[in-house]
Design a protein around this motif. Sequence first.
Motif, PDB file in Angstrom:
ATOM      1  N   TYR A 105       0.891  -1.199   0.119  1.00 19.93           N
ATOM      2  CA  TYR A 105       0.150   0.064  -0.018  1.00 19.93           C
ATOM      3  C   TYR A 105       0.923   1.244  -0.009  1.00 19.93           C
ATOM      4  CZ  TYR A 105       0.903   0.511   5.198  1.00 19.93           C
ATOM      5  OH  TYR A 105       1.753   0.490   6.231  1.00 19.93           O
ATOM      6  N   PHE A 133      -3.885   3.482  -0.370  1.00 16.22           N
ATOM      7  CA  PHE A 133      -4.019   2.959  -1.770  1.00 16.22           C
ATOM      8  C   PHE A 133      -3.578   1.595  -2.027  1.00 16.22           C
ATOM      9  CE2 PHE A 133      -5.356   7.161  -2.666  1.00 16.22           C
ATOM     10  CZ  PHE A 133      -6.574   6.842  -3.368  1.00 16.22           C
ATOM     11  N   CYS A 166      -5.542   6.402  -7.795  1.00 15.08           N
ATOM     12  CA  CYS A 166      -5.280   7.367  -6.565  1.00 15.08           C
ATOM     13  C   CYS A 166      -5.791   8.878  -6.879  1.00 15.08           C
ATOM     14  CB  CYS A 166      -3.809   7.689  -6.268  1.00 15.08           C
ATOM     15  SG  CYS A 166      -2.873   8.049  -7.680  1.00 15.08           S
ATOM     16  N   ASN A 201      -9.536  -0.313  -5.083  1.00 15.34           N
ATOM     17  CA  ASN A 201      -9.356   0.872  -4.349  1.00 15.34           C
ATOM     18  C   ASN A 201     -10.565   1.654  -4.010  1.00 15.34           C
ATOM     19  OD1 ASN A 201      -6.681   0.731  -3.456  1.00 15.34           O
ATOM     20  ND2 ASN A 201      -5.731   1.256  -5.479  1.00 15.34           N
TER      21      ASN A 201
END
Length: 279
Positions: free
Chosen positions: A67, A75, A120, A156
Amino acid sequence: MLTIRQVLQQNKEVAEPDLLLGHVLRKPQEFLYINPGFTLTPTQFSAFTKLCERRKNGEPIAYILGYKYFYGLKFKVNKHVLVPRPETEWLVERALALVESRKSIKSKVSILDVGTGSGCIAISLAHSLTSHESRVTTSIIASDISPTALEVAAQNAKAHKVNVEFVQSDLFKNVRGKFDIVIANLPYVPQGMYELLYHNLKYEPKVAITDGGEVWDIYQKFFAQLPKHLKPGGTALLEIDDGSKPDMQKMIHTLLPGWHAKFSKDLGGLWRHLELQRA
């Protein structure tokens, strides 16, 4: 067996050994500092040693841990996606500012994130926009050429409970419609520079780092296709290579005549950000 203090001392040449040890022990870093005399089991010591070897070989700690934090969110990352960088958070901040500027209009803002990777950028945007009261309705689409990257991004999005539509696409190929904001963090490292930095980048997906050329061909394609997908008055936000600014200016002048281009530096003083405004 050895204690926390001893194993950290023995591996002090390893980058961020405390993160690795905390991961093995499933404890926060504070636990390590408060309990330096805690004794590791043989299994824990063996696992920690293996992680240290991976780190010594240059593997990003984000891949080892599984992560990476970005814009305050955790994430999932693996070898199929680029590790999120702090300088990329500018794209999120600037996009949020653009959405905020439209709140008096009470209109729906459409956003496209090209080359989303771990998701992200798109997910951070969606999370921020749903976590705070806003009079602006937004729709967010995120695309990537890699189906395995999109799998990570979808996981995610589910973890953060946000609504983002994911599309497998080479740039805009499978994307339909026009958008108010287009965000892109494309592969911008020249092939020659990639080869020089290969030891530091070899664990990350090459397709997310370089297009294999020296003249940023992928940006030529992106700029040529952009007018079909950015609304009049819309904005494109890009992260670029520091050395690409002169070539970017030429491309914009040729392919996007009349568009306003604003380049800005990141916190390290590098020309890293480009904002394009369509007339």
